[in-house]
Motif scaffolding. Structure first.
Motif, short mmCIF file in Angstrom:
data_model
loop_
_atom_site.label_atom_id
_atom_site.label_comp_id
_atom_site.label_asym_id
_atom_site.label_seq_id
_atom_site.Cartn_x
_atom_site.Cartn_y
_atom_site.Cartn_z
N MET A 1 0.83 -1.19 -0.07
CA MET A 1 -0.14 -0.15 -0.24
C MET A 1 0.76 1.15 -0.02
SD MET A 1 -3.38 0.23 2.10
CE MET A 1 -2.83 -0.78 3.18
N ALA A 2 0.58 2.29 -0.82
CA ALA A 2 1.20 3.40 -0.87
C ALA A 2 1.02 4.28 0.68
CB ALA A 2 0.67 4.35 -2.15
N PRO A 3 2.33 4.79 1.07
CA PRO A 3 2.32 5.44 2.00
C PRO A 3 1.39 6.78 2.20
CG PRO A 3 4.30 5.85 1.20
CD PRO A 3 3.69 4.82 0.42
N VAL A 4 0.63 7.08 3.42
CA VAL A 4 -0.03 8.48 3.41
C VAL A 4 0.94 9.56 3.36
CG1 VAL A 4 -1.77 9.66 4.56
CG2 VAL A 4 -1.54 7.40 4.87
N PHE A 5 2.01 9.34 4.14
CA PHE A 5 3.04 10.52 4.19
C PHE A 5 4.43 9.66 3.56
CE2 PHE A 5 0.36 12.86 7.01
CZ PHE A 5 0.36 14.08 6.39
N ARG A 6 5.16 10.56 3.01
CA ARG A 6 6.61 9.94 2.66
C ARG A 6 7.49 11.19 2.98
NH1 ARG A 6 6.66 7.95 -2.28
NH2 ARG A 6 8.31 9.28 -3.02
N LEU A 7 8.67 11.42 3.86
CA LEU A 7 9.43 12.36 3.92
C LEU A 7 10.75 11.80 3.49
CD1 LEU A 7 7.08 12.66 6.26
CD2 LEU A 7 8.67 14.18 7.44
N GLU A 8 11.32 12.74 2.61
CA GLU A 8 12.54 12.31 2.29
C GLU A 8 13.57 13.64 2.41
OE1 GLU A 8 12.04 11.91 -1.97
OE2 GLU A 8 11.01 9.92 -1.78
N SER A 9 14.57 13.49 3.35
CA SER A 9 15.48 14.46 3.62
C SER A 9 14.88 15.86 3.87
CB SER A 9 16.40 14.87 2.55
OG SER A 9 17.08 13.37 1.98
N ALA A 10 13.56 15.76 4.60
CA ALA A 10 12.84 16.90 5.06
C ALA A 10 13.53 17.79 6.16
CB ALA A 10 11.49 16.50 5.29
N LYS A 11 13.81 18.96 5.91
CA LYS A 11 14.49 19.70 6.97
C LYS A 11 13.81 21.05 7.19
CE LYS A 11 19.44 18.78 6.74
NZ LYS A 11 20.69 19.46 6.79
N LYS A 12 13.72 21.44 8.30
CA LYS A 12 12.89 22.93 8.75
C LYS A 12 14.06 23.56 9.76
CE LYS A 12 9.85 25.97 8.47
NZ LYS A 12 9.83 26.54 7.49
N SER A 13 14.27 24.68 9.53
CA SER A 13 15.10 25.54 10.25
C SER A 13 14.32 27.02 10.73
CB SER A 13 16.56 25.87 9.77
OG SER A 13 17.21 24.91 9.20
N TYR A 14 14.69 27.45 11.92
CA TYR A 14 14.42 28.65 12.25
C TYR A 14 15.55 29.44 12.83
CZ TYR A 14 9.57 26.70 12.96
OH TYR A 14 8.49 26.04 12.75
N ALA A 15 15.53 30.46 12.20
CA ALA A 15 16.98 31.44 12.43
C ALA A 15 18.15 30.51 12.33
CB ALA A 15 16.63 32.12 13.57
N GLY A 16 18.30 29.76 11.32
CA GLY A 16 19.67 28.92 11.12
C GLY A 16 19.73 27.87 12.05
N ARG A 17 18.84 27.44 12.84
CA ARG A 17 18.75 26.28 13.74
C ARG A 17 17.79 25.15 13.08
NH1 ARG A 17 16.69 24.79 18.89
NH2 ARG A 17 15.33 26.40 18.76
N THR A 18 18.62 24.17 12.80
CA THR A 18 17.57 22.92 12.31
C THR A 18 17.01 22.38 13.50
OG1 THR A 18 19.36 22.54 10.71
CG2 THR A 18 17.60 20.82 10.92
N VAL A 19 15.51 22.45 13.13
CA VAL A 19 14.49 21.95 14.22
C VAL A 19 13.95 20.72 13.90
CG1 VAL A 19 12.30 22.55 15.36
CG2 VAL A 19 14.12 24.41 15.09
N VAL A 20 13.94 20.34 12.54
CA VAL A 20 13.24 19.20 12.02
C VAL A 20 14.38 18.74 11.01
CG1 VAL A 20 11.42 17.89 10.85
CG2 VAL A 20 10.90 19.30 12.68
N ASP A 21 14.51 17.36 11.08
CA ASP A 21 15.68 16.81 10.29
C ASP A 21 15.56 15.33 10.11
OD1 ASP A 21 18.25 16.36 8.63
OD2 ASP A 21 19.49 16.96 9.72
N ILE A 22 14.44 14.98 8.89
CA ILE A 22 14.21 13.71 8.83
C ILE A 22 14.50 13.12 7.48
CG2 ILE A 22 12.12 12.18 8.79
CD1 ILE A 22 10.74 13.86 10.90
N ASP A 23 15.48 12.09 7.72
CA ASP A 23 15.96 11.41 6.73
C ASP A 23 15.04 10.99 5.74
OD1 ASP A 23 18.27 11.18 5.11
OD2 ASP A 23 18.53 9.47 5.74
N ARG A 24 14.16 10.02 6.42
CA ARG A 24 13.42 9.02 5.81
C ARG A 24 12.28 8.82 6.76
NH1 ARG A 24 12.99 7.24 1.04
NH2 ARG A 24 11.69 5.37 0.78
N LEU A 25 10.85 8.95 6.20
CA LEU A 25 10.04 8.38 7.21
C LEU A 25 8.52 8.38 6.03
CD1 LEU A 25 8.55 7.84 10.21
CD2 LEU A 25 8.09 10.61 10.07
#
Ligand SMILES: Nc1ncnc2c1ncn2[C@@H]1O[C@H](COP(=O)(O)OP(=O)(O)OP(=O)(O)O)[C@@H](O)[C@H]1O
Ligand SMILES: [Mg+2]
Lengths: 240, 235
Positions: A1-25
């Protein structure tokens, strides 16, 4: 079954600080996933990303095969909804707060649905009460009510029982179980209560400094964790 | 002292016997300030909402201009509009059809619009900015489009918008400097409550001046009672 969500190297930073860094999910349709982790790990930020309220700075988040971006159509966005850690209700009565999302979807007469959900959450007598006058536990249940009344395909929950007494925790846990089993709803539960994760989730993930350290079937996660940091967290021995 | 009591009684008598001169003045005041408030609302509410919600370069400058505008002395606005409209002024000589002439009702409305718009925009801006910033995302999470979530914020701020309108009306219904300069206090055409009070006092007609003053106070009181009623319904 195809996944609902697929994250690929998803990164989120605030003011230069990485807060979310998910390689694969990958999150499977209909699964119940709990996310645990210390304060500041990026759990709420991850939920905002999954609800298309923010977008990754780099990498991709796919929902139903489509990349999350400001161009994602409203019909798809409306399949995902969040119960926030600190719910903000409209300056209106409880009933109108719960009806808000349904009315956005063009449903005018939704008394029956709204009343039913309020009843299930023990809020039946409060439907005419002003939202601002509610206790924080009541407000939290109203926030849950306004989300589940939409029967979303994906329900994101950020500490939904933080302000509740044991009776009400039991009440909403039963309800979440029911929703999950009945409606093929995918549920993501962020919680500080590892027992709640144990009781409800099929898989549990540990988030630490923006990364998913370990994600495994719940029993394995708690009884036989692979990562020493998971072991430390589960045993309450983690030093942040 | 006796004169004052007589004045009050006489003023009340004029008011309640429907003295036509007095009532013409009352109605004109309501008309000028009502029209000015309506126009100010149409311009000031969206402006205030945008300033309260949207970030853009130069916003602080516009905000500073609005705060300055909220405290504009009416006589200075009167002078500016006078210079704008007078025959030897800036727009006056051009004879444009949409430019009002001095000493007319539209000229007075224009001056009061300039006074009220910053008030309405400024109060609206504050009200909108005070809405919990988390609300917008939460409404979007429930399925609101960008526009719908903005609307939710505005609805949330509507009490503040009522305050903005009351503040705007309060600022113009009682001002005398601008209407005096651009209206000229012409009997039967541009005489409003405030200019009439000035004139009658100077003439020594205290009874009429007191009657007019009483009406002005009553109007201000009613406006605030109405607003308080609207605000009170929500709590
Ligand atoms: N809008 C923002 N701007 C700047 N920093 C932010 C923002 N949102 C979150 N952060 C930072 O990102 C980090 C992760 O925050 P987040 O709210 O996702 O943590 P969390 O895991 O949900 O924590 P908690 O368990 O306390 O709710 C924190 O250090 C926080 O200060
Ligand atoms: Mg959080």
């Amino acid at each position: 079954m195809a996944p609902v969500f697929r994250l690929e190297s998803a990164k989120k930073s605030y003011a230069g600080r990485t807060v979310v860094d998910i390689d694969r999910l990958e999150i499977d349709p209909g699964e119940f996933l709990a996310i645990v982790g210390p304060s500041g790990a990026g759990k709420s930020t991850l939920l905002r990303l999954l609800n298309f309220l923010e977008y990754p700075d780099s990498g991709k988040i796919y929902y139903a095969g489509q990349a999350s971006s400001p161009a994602l159509p409203l019909e798809l966005r409306r399949q995902v909804t969040t119960v926030f850690q600190r719910p903000v209700l409209l300056r209106d009565n409880v009933e109108n707060n719960v009806a808000y999302g349904l009315r956005l979807r063009g449903l005018r007469d939704c008394h029956a649905e709204v009343r039913a959900v309020l009843g299930r959450l023990g809020l039946g007598k409060l439907h005419r009460a002003q939202a601002r006058s509610l206790s924080s536990g009541e407000a939290q249940r109203v926030a849950l009510a306004r989300a589940i009344v939409l029967q979303p395909a994906v329900l994101l929950l950020d500490e939904p029982s933080a302000n509740l007494d044991p009776y009400n925790i039991g009440l909403i846990e039963d309800m979440l179980r029911e929703i999950h089993q009945a409606g093929r709803t995918t549920v993501l539960l962020v919680t500080h209560n590892i027992f709640q994760a144990k009781r409800l989730a099929q898989r549990t993930a540990l988030m630490l400094e923006g990364r998913i350290i370990e994600i495994s079937p719940t029993s394995e996660f708690f009884e036989n964790p692979r990562d020493r940091r998971t072991r430390a967290f589960v045993n309450g021995e983690m030093i942040y | 002292m006796q004169q004052i009591w007589q004045g009050i009684l006489q003023g009340l008598r004029l008011l309640f016997t429907g003295d036509p001169a007095l009532w013409r003045i009352i109605l004109l005041s309501a008309k000028v300030s009502g029209a000015a408030l309506l126009i100010s609302a149409v311009m000031g509410i969206p402006l205030g909402a945008i300033l309260g919600l949207v970030k853009f370069p130069g916003k602080r400058l516009i905000q500073a201009a609005i705060y300055t505008g909220m405290g504009l002395p009416p006589v200075v606005v009167g002078l500016a509009v006078y210079l704008l409209l007078s025959r030897n002024g800036i727009l006056g000589p051009l004879n444009l059809p949409w430019v009002p002439e001095l000493f007319t009702v539209p000229a007075m409305v224009l001056a009061q619009v300039i006074l009220a718009t910053p008030l309405v925009a400024g109060y609206t801006m504050t009200a909108v900015a005070e809405v919990d910033p988390a609300l917008r995302l939460q409404m979007q999470s429930l399925g609101a489009s960008h526009a719908q979530s903005l609307l939710a914020v505005l609805r949330e701020a509507h009490l503040g918008v009522i305050v903005a309108l009351v503040g705007g009306l309060g600022g113009i219904i009682s001002e005398v400097g601008a209407v005096m300069m651009v209206g000229g206090n012409v009997e039967g055409s541009t005489r409003v409550l405030t200019t009439a009070i000035m004139l009658e006092t100077r003439r020594g007609n205290f009874d009429l001046a007191i009657g007019l003053g009483f009406v002005l106070l009553l109007l201000a009181f009613l406006i605030n009672v109405g607003a308080a009623h609207l605000l009170g319904k929500e709590h």
